[in-house]
Design a protein around this motif. Structure first.
Motif, short mmCIF file in Angstrom:
data_model
loop_
_atom_site.label_atom_id
_atom_site.label_comp_id
_atom_site.label_asym_id
_atom_site.label_seq_id
_atom_site.Cartn_x
_atom_site.Cartn_y
_atom_site.Cartn_z
N GLU A 7 15.49 82.86 49.88
CA GLU A 7 14.57 83.04 48.75
C GLU A 7 13.47 84.02 49.11
O GLU A 7 13.14 84.91 48.35
CB GLU A 7 13.98 81.69 48.33
CG GLU A 7 13.03 81.82 47.16
CD GLU A 7 12.48 80.49 46.67
OE1 GLU A 7 11.42 80.54 46.03
OE2 GLU A 7 13.08 79.45 46.94
N LYS A 10 14.83 87.53 49.08
CA LYS A 10 15.02 88.06 47.73
C LYS A 10 13.69 88.41 47.09
O LYS A 10 13.56 89.43 46.43
CB LYS A 10 15.79 87.06 46.87
CG LYS A 10 17.23 86.98 47.26
CD LYS A 10 17.98 86.01 46.40
CE LYS A 10 19.41 85.94 46.92
NZ LYS A 10 20.24 85.05 46.18
N GLN A 11 12.70 87.57 47.31
CA GLN A 11 11.37 87.86 46.77
C GLN A 11 10.81 89.14 47.39
O GLN A 11 10.20 89.96 46.71
CB GLN A 11 10.43 86.69 46.98
CG GLN A 11 10.75 85.50 46.12
CD GLN A 11 9.87 84.30 46.42
OE1 GLN A 11 8.99 84.35 47.27
NE2 GLN A 11 10.11 83.21 45.71
N GLN A 14 12.56 92.03 45.75
CA GLN A 14 12.06 92.23 44.40
C GLN A 14 10.70 92.93 44.42
O GLN A 14 10.45 93.85 43.63
CB GLN A 14 11.94 90.89 43.67
CG GLN A 14 13.26 90.26 43.36
CD GLN A 14 13.13 88.82 42.90
OE1 GLN A 14 12.04 88.29 42.80
NE2 GLN A 14 14.26 88.18 42.63
N VAL A 77 19.16 91.26 40.25
CA VAL A 77 18.80 90.48 41.45
C VAL A 77 17.96 89.26 41.07
O VAL A 77 18.17 88.17 41.60
CB VAL A 77 18.07 91.38 42.47
CG1 VAL A 77 17.44 90.56 43.58
CG2 VAL A 77 19.02 92.41 43.04
N CYS A 78 17.03 89.43 40.15
CA CYS A 78 16.22 88.29 39.69
C CYS A 78 17.10 87.24 39.04
O CYS A 78 16.92 86.03 39.27
CB CYS A 78 15.16 88.76 38.70
SG CYS A 78 13.80 89.67 39.43
N HIS A 81 19.00 85.39 41.67
CA HIS A 81 18.08 84.46 42.35
C HIS A 81 17.89 83.20 41.52
O HIS A 81 17.97 82.07 42.04
CB HIS A 81 16.74 85.15 42.59
CG HIS A 81 15.68 84.24 43.07
ND1 HIS A 81 14.75 83.69 42.21
CD2 HIS A 81 15.40 83.74 44.30
CE1 HIS A 81 13.95 82.90 42.90
NE2 HIS A 81 14.31 82.93 44.17
N ASN A 82 17.64 83.36 40.24
CA ASN A 82 17.44 82.20 39.36
C ASN A 82 18.70 81.34 39.29
O ASN A 82 18.61 80.10 39.31
CB ASN A 82 17.02 82.65 37.97
CG ASN A 82 15.62 83.23 37.96
OD1 ASN A 82 14.85 83.06 38.90
ND2 ASN A 82 15.28 83.95 36.91
N MET A 85 18.91 79.30 42.44
CA MET A 85 17.96 78.18 42.45
C MET A 85 18.47 77.04 41.56
O MET A 85 18.33 75.87 41.91
CB MET A 85 16.58 78.64 42.00
CG MET A 85 15.92 79.64 42.95
SD MET A 85 15.97 79.15 44.70
CE MET A 85 15.11 77.63 44.68
N SER A 109 12.21 83.86 38.81
CA SER A 109 11.92 85.29 38.72
C SER A 109 11.96 85.75 37.27
O SER A 109 12.76 85.26 36.48
CB SER A 109 12.94 86.08 39.53
OG SER A 109 12.87 85.74 40.89
#
Length: 128
Positions: A7, A10-11, A14, A77-78, A81-82, A85, A109
């Motif tokens: 995470e 990825k953040q 971003q 990518v966001c 990521h979501n 999660m 995100s």
């Protein structure tokens, strides 16, 4: 622990993409101002000015296309990521582990402050 590191990675990615977009927009603005100063001081004839303007428009179109591609990649990518999660939280629930026991709330995100759609990660709409 591995999920937390993923995470954070990825953040970080971003944030880097957003920083690059902002930097490109700033550079573009400065270059346009410089070009306008040069053109106004050069006293070019109309034909030469048309050629220079056309070439500039081609470069700007190319740069704008690159920016849109980066914005789309950021949205993808966001979204991935979501999705990750949501899957992680579903697995925790499946094993009877409340997400409150994590000690933190994973961040969702967004792109440009707007939430992303519910389709698969590869199927996001490009931002306007």
């Amino acid at each position: 622990s591995c999920g937390i590191m993923a995470e954070y990675g990825k953040q970080w990615y971003q944030r880097r993409v957003r920083e690059k977009l902002l930097a490109l927009a700033d550079v573009l603005e400065k270059k346009e101002a410089q070009l306008n100063e040069v053109l106004s001081a050069s006293n070019l004839d109309a034909t030469a000015l048309t050629v220079v303007t056309r070439k500039l428009e081609d470069v700007l179109d190319s740069k704008n296309s690159a920016i849109k591609d980066l914005q789309y990649e950021l949205a993808r990518v966001c979204k991935a990521h979501n999705d990750l999660m949501r899957t992680y939280e579903a697995k925790l629930n499946m094993f009877g582990i409340p997400t409150e026991e994590l000690g933190f709330r994973p961040l969702e995100s967004t792109v440009g402050g707007q939430p992303l759609g519910q389709g698969p990660a590869g199927l996001v709409a490009a931002p306007n």
